[in-house]
Each structure stands twice: as C-alpha cells, then as structure tokens.
Design a protein around this motif. Structure first.
Motif, PDB file in Angstrom:
ATOM      1  N   ALA A 240      18.682  72.423  32.631  1.00  0.00           N
ATOM      2  CA  ALA A 240      17.405  72.568  31.913  1.00  0.00           C
ATOM      3  C   ALA A 240      17.236  71.436  30.923  1.00  0.00           C
ATOM      4  N   ILE A 241      15.986  71.223  30.509  1.00  0.00           N
ATOM      5  CA  ILE A 241      15.725  70.155  29.538  1.00  0.00           C
ATOM      6  C   ILE A 241      16.080  70.688  28.143  1.00  0.00           C
ATOM      7  N   PRO A 242      16.820  69.897  27.388  1.00  0.00           N
ATOM      8  CA  PRO A 242      17.109  70.325  26.015  1.00  0.00           C
ATOM      9  C   PRO A 242      15.798  70.564  25.247  1.00  0.00           C
ATOM     10  N   PRO A 243      15.734  71.621  24.391  1.00  0.00           N
ATOM     11  CA  PRO A 243      14.479  71.978  23.712  1.00  0.00           C
ATOM     12  C   PRO A 243      13.830  70.820  22.957  1.00  0.00           C
ATOM     13  N   ALA A 244      14.644  69.974  22.328  1.00  0.00           N
ATOM     14  CA  ALA A 244      14.076  68.864  21.551  1.00  0.00           C
ATOM     15  C   ALA A 244      13.273  67.910  22.440  1.00  0.00           C
ATOM     16  N   LEU A 245      13.742  67.750  23.679  1.00  0.00           N
ATOM     17  CA  LEU A 245      13.028  66.851  24.618  1.00  0.00           C
ATOM     18  C   LEU A 245      11.801  67.563  25.206  1.00  0.00           C
ATOM     19  N   LEU A 246      11.958  68.848  25.411  1.00  0.00           N
ATOM     20  CA  LEU A 246      10.837  69.648  25.942  1.00  0.00           C
ATOM     21  C   LEU A 246       9.643  69.574  24.986  1.00  0.00           C
ATOM     22  N   ASP A 247       9.962  69.619  23.675  1.00  0.00           N
ATOM     23  CA  ASP A 247       8.891  69.531  22.661  1.00  0.00           C
ATOM     24  C   ASP A 247       8.149  68.205  22.731  1.00  0.00           C
TER      25      ASP A 247
END
Lengths: 316, 253
Positions: A240-247
């Motif tokens: 999965a994409i790390p949340p910081a990158l998803l943002d």
C-alpha cells in the motif's frame, strides 16, 4: 502585421437548422502553419469551405489578404490553394496537363518552368505523362497538392491531408508540408491526428461543436496546459502507499513497484522535492525515476471534456 | 474577365469529347443513316412529297434538330454533372471564376459538340438526298442558337441531377417525344386541326419550323415567332442558371 486571413464572427446554419459554426473569430498570420483540431463534425471543413468559396456563411465575414471573400472573391481566391479531404481528381487525365489546367482555372498564363518545378519538388516529374489512375494513393495526393499549388498561392488549405493513409505516407506528407513551409506558404491544416498537429503546426486551434475553443502556439499550449507525470520505480513492491504519500495524491501502479505523481509544470511549486523526501522518510528505496509530458491529445481531450461539462451545467 | 479559366474549362470538356471520338461522332452518324433507311427509304417511298419537297430531304432539318437537341442537353448535363459526381467541382467553385465564365466554358463546349454533330449529320444526309439550303447563314444561326439554348437547359439538368439516371431522364423522356411530336418527320399542317392547336404548345415545333425555313424557305409557323420562342427559352434558362449560382442550389452548401 495584418493577418493574411481574418475571420470575424463567422456563422453557418444549415437549412435543417444545424449550426455548424457559432461565431468563429480567427486571425492567421502569413507564413505560419495552423492546425485546426477537432472531432468529426466539429466544423473544421465547414470553416475552410467557407473561406475557399465552397460554402456560404450565414453570418460574419472573412478577408483573405485584405480582400473580402464575397465582394472581392477573385482577388481573395487567387491567394488560396485547396487540397480537399476526398480524393477528388479526374483519374483519366494525365498528371502534367491536369496541373496546368488548374493553373489556368485560376487565371494564370502558361508557365511550364514553374509547373515543372512543382512536379519535381513533389517527386512527380517522372510521372508527368502518366494517367492519374495509374498512380499510387500517395502520388494522387501529391498531384492534388501540385494542382493546389499550380497558381502560386500564398495560402494552402489541407483538409485532413493524411486521413486514412498509412504511416509511411503520412510521414511523406509531413515532409512535403515542411518543404512548403520553408518556401513561405501559409498552411492551414485540419486534422484529428494530434501528433500531426504537434509535429507540423506553429499554432493549434481546437474546434468543437462549431466553436473555436482556443488558438494557441503549440509550444505555449503544451507548457500552459501540459502536465507532467513523475514515475518513481521502487526496488521492491509495496502492498500500500504510505499515508504521507497518499495525501500528496500519489498513486500506485498495478505492479506495486511504481509510484505515479502528476504535477503542473506551470505551478510555482511542483512539490517534487518534498515528495522525494517523503519517499525516503517512508523507508522506500528508489531504483529509477522518469517523467512524461502530457501530449496534445490529452490537452485536446481535456478541452472537449470541459466544454461538455459546461454544456451540462448550463442545461442543468 | 478570367479568359484563362473559360478556355481551360472549354478545352477540358472538348478534350473529353475527342478522347471518345468514336462514340461521339460515329454513333450519331450511324443512327442518322438508320433514320434515312427507315423513314426516308422504307416509309418515305410511300410519301411522294411534303409541301412540294421530297420526303427524304424534308426530314433532314428535323433529324438534325433531334440530334442537336439530344447532344446539347446530354453533353451539357454530363459536363457539369460528372465533376459533381467525382467531386472535382470543388476546383471550379474555389477558383476566381464568375458564373458567366463557368457557363461560357461548359455550355460553350457542349454547344460546340452539338454543332459539330449537326454539321456531321448534314454531311451524312447529303449522301442520301439532294439538298438545297435556301438560307445557309440563317441555318447556321439557327443551329448555334438552338445548341446554345439547349446546352443551357442541359446545364441546369446536370446541376439538378443527383444520379446518372436523372441526367438521362430528361433527354429520353422529354426531348425525344417533343421532337418526334414537334414535326421533325412531318409538317404539322398534316395533322387534324385540333392536334395542330395542341402541337403549337410544343416549343420544338417552333425550332423545327424555323430551321426548316432556312432549308426550304417554307415553315409551319412564321420565322419571327420561331426566333421569339427560342429567345424565350434562352432567357428562361439564363434566368434559372443565374438564380442557381446566386443561391448556390445543389452546388454550394
């Protein structure tokens, strides 16, 4: 400098009520190559048909070289050469006499040297005595260009010159156009091949549903509308994409190893530096980096989609 | 005036004729000869004279008129219809050419071809019958006037036509019956009185009558009226063509 073609509020409504042109304004400068892009039925052929005298406008005006196309039709038309979309040619005629016939139609006297030069430039000289039906499709197209150039026009209209032709012939036509441009001929090209416009045109006009959505220099258009895509290849796949990158709007490719980040080249901050820092912080290791410029096709699709959205909103 | 364009259209159309010279010339010569065999010899042998003229000679102006009308209409109709059909009409419409120039080119060529055929038939006829032409200059003038007028008519048909069937429809279904019923092979004075009155509504009667006068100095109707009749058709055709180009009907969208 005064434009060689000036179109003001040009309108065309057919007898059945269909509005093919809804008030088009367009100035074309001498020596430029303008590509008119648009889907089928957008109004491209109607626009050039009116300028060339094949169709009548129901409103607005057009001047060519300063001459009104209705009042001073002779002077205006002398400046124009037209290569229509369809292969409209007398196949039983011979090449050279047919080109000379076109020259005379435009009121020009005999000039065998000039006709020979055109035929040589278009690599048709060795076929000058052949009947047109004996020629290949590409040669027939070149005969049509030779006919359009026979009266030494300053403007050449090419209506879908490469529609339905193979890749090799398309490249051949592009080479012909490049040579014409070098000789100073103003070229107006209608096409729905985006790559053709991108390769040939100084400016691009996008026409859809009878409206000219924009006219812009090809490079400027690419810069102002163009988005870039950053592709980050990871050394190992992730779940999965790390949340910081998803943002930051990053998406993950199906292979789980590629991250995609779209950014605006014209924006003050692209956010690339911060993004790469976040990638490192997330403990991901990059194996490769690449960027991809959005094509004119993407821009064209965006513009036409935007027009549809606006129409839907207006209707609502 | 764009004389180069007029000459270009004219030469282009004439070249088309000369490419199919056999069909253009031999066909009317053969059909005229057949008319002489059938009407002049087989039927004509039973008719001594008409208005004091040998029947074989009497039908010559009618035969010439039949072929000239057919050729004028067909040539002019095909001349403008063919470029419409193959799409090359775009070149003429986008060229700096005015309506009179376009008409002069196409109609001039069609009329020339029809005139040539008329003269060839006259030459052919001279092998079959003894011909005396009373007013040769008037004969030539009638031929030119008729060929031009009906080429204009054919030009209108060519613009109107949407397919080859329509191009042939008017010559076959209108022109031929009008000529046959217009006194080409008889004098309308030979008809019953009521039919004579009906015949006077057929414009071809005036053409044949006037043309026959130039040969034999006799006519069914006064020559002046024949000229007026041709003049009326000529002016009507010119008016229709002017209206067609002004509105762009069937030519410009």
């Amino acid at each position: 400098m005064a434009p060689i073609i000036s179109v003001k509020n040009l309108q065309k409504t057919y007898d059945n009520g269909f509005q093919a042109l809804k008030g088009v304004d367009l100035d074309i400068q001498e020596g430029e190559v303008l590509a008119l892009l648009g889907p089928n039925g957008a109004g491209k052929t109607t626009l050039i048909s009116i300028i060339c005298g094949l169709a009548r406008a129901t409103g607005g005006s057009v001047t060519v070289g300063g001459y009104d196309i209705s009042k001073d039709f002779r002077e205006a038309r002398k400046l124009i050469g037209l290569v229509p979309q369809e292969m409209s040619i007398e196949i039983f005629e011979k090449v050279e006499p047919n080109v000379k016939h076109s020259r005379r139609l435009f009121g020009k006297g005999k000039n065998d040297a000039y006709v020979e030069q055109i035929l040589r430039d278009l690599t048709l000289w060795d076929k000058k005595d052949n009947r047109i039906r004996e020629l290949s499709g590409g040669m027939k197209r070149r005969v049509m260009i030779a006919k359009a150039l026979s009266h030494e026009p300053r403007i050449l209209f090419l209506d879908e010159p490469t529609a339905g032709v193979d890749v090799e012939l398309r490249k051949e036509m592009w080479a012909v156009m490049s040579e014409l441009k070098k000789s100073g001929v103003t070229i107006i090209l209608t096409t729905h091949y985006i790559e053709e416009a991108e390769a040939m045109a100084d400016r691009v006009g996008v026409i859809s549903k009878g409206e000219l959505l924009l006219v812009e220099e090809t490079n400027t258009l690419m810069k102002s509308f163009g988005k870039k895509m950053l592709e980050i290849e990871l050394d190992k796949p992730v779940d999965a994409i790390p949340p910081a990158l998803l943002d930051r709007g990053v998406t993950l490719g199906e292979d789980g190893r590629t991250l995609y980040y779209s950014y605006d080249t014209a924006a003050e901050k692209t956010g690339i530096t911060d993004l790469l820092a976040e990638v490192r912080k997330a403990g991901l290791t990059m194996s490769d980096l690449s960027t991809r410029q959005s094509s004119l096709e993407d821009i064209f699709v965006d513009l036409v989609a935007k027009q549809k959205e606006e129409e839907t909103e207006d209707a609502a | 005036m764009n004389w180069h364009a007029v000459a270009a259209i004219y030469r282009f159309e004439m070249a088309r004729t000369f490419r199919s010279i056999g069909q253009s010339v031999i066909s009317p010569v053969v059909s005229t000869s057949l008319y002489f065999v059938v009407f002049g010899t087989a039927i004509g042998s039973r008719i001594d004279t008409v208005e004091g003229i040998a029947y074989g000679a009497f039908i010559v102006p009618g035969l010439m008129m039949l072929q000239m009308l057919m050729q004028s209409v067909s040539n002019a109709a095909l001349g403008i219809y063919f470029p419409k059909f193959v799409g090359t009409i775009y070149e003429v419409l986008s060229a700096p050419v005015s309506v009179p120039e376009i008409v002069m080119g196409y109609v001039g060529a069609a009329a020339t071809k029809a005139l040539m055929i008329g003269l060839i038939i006259l030459g052919t006829a001279s092998f079959f019958v003894d011909l005396q032409i009373a007013h040769p200059v008037a004969m030539l003038a009638f031929m030119i006037l008729t060929c031009v007028t009906f080429s204009l008519f054919g030009f209108i048909i060519g613009i109107w036509a949407d397919n080859f069937e329509q191009v042939n429809l008017i010559p076959m279904l209108v022109i031929t019956p009008l000529v046959f019923l217009g006194g080409a092979f008889y004098s309308i004075s030979m008809l019953p009185e009521a039919w004579q009155t009906v015949a006077l509504f057929n414009p071809v009667v005036y053409l044949v009558s006037g043309f026959r006068w130039s040969f034999f100095a006799m006519s069914d109707v006064p020559v002046g009226i024949s000229l007026v009749a041709i003049g009326v058709v000529l002016v009507a055709c010119l008016a229709v063509i002017t209206a067609i180009f002004r509105t762009g009907w069937k030519l410009r969208t």
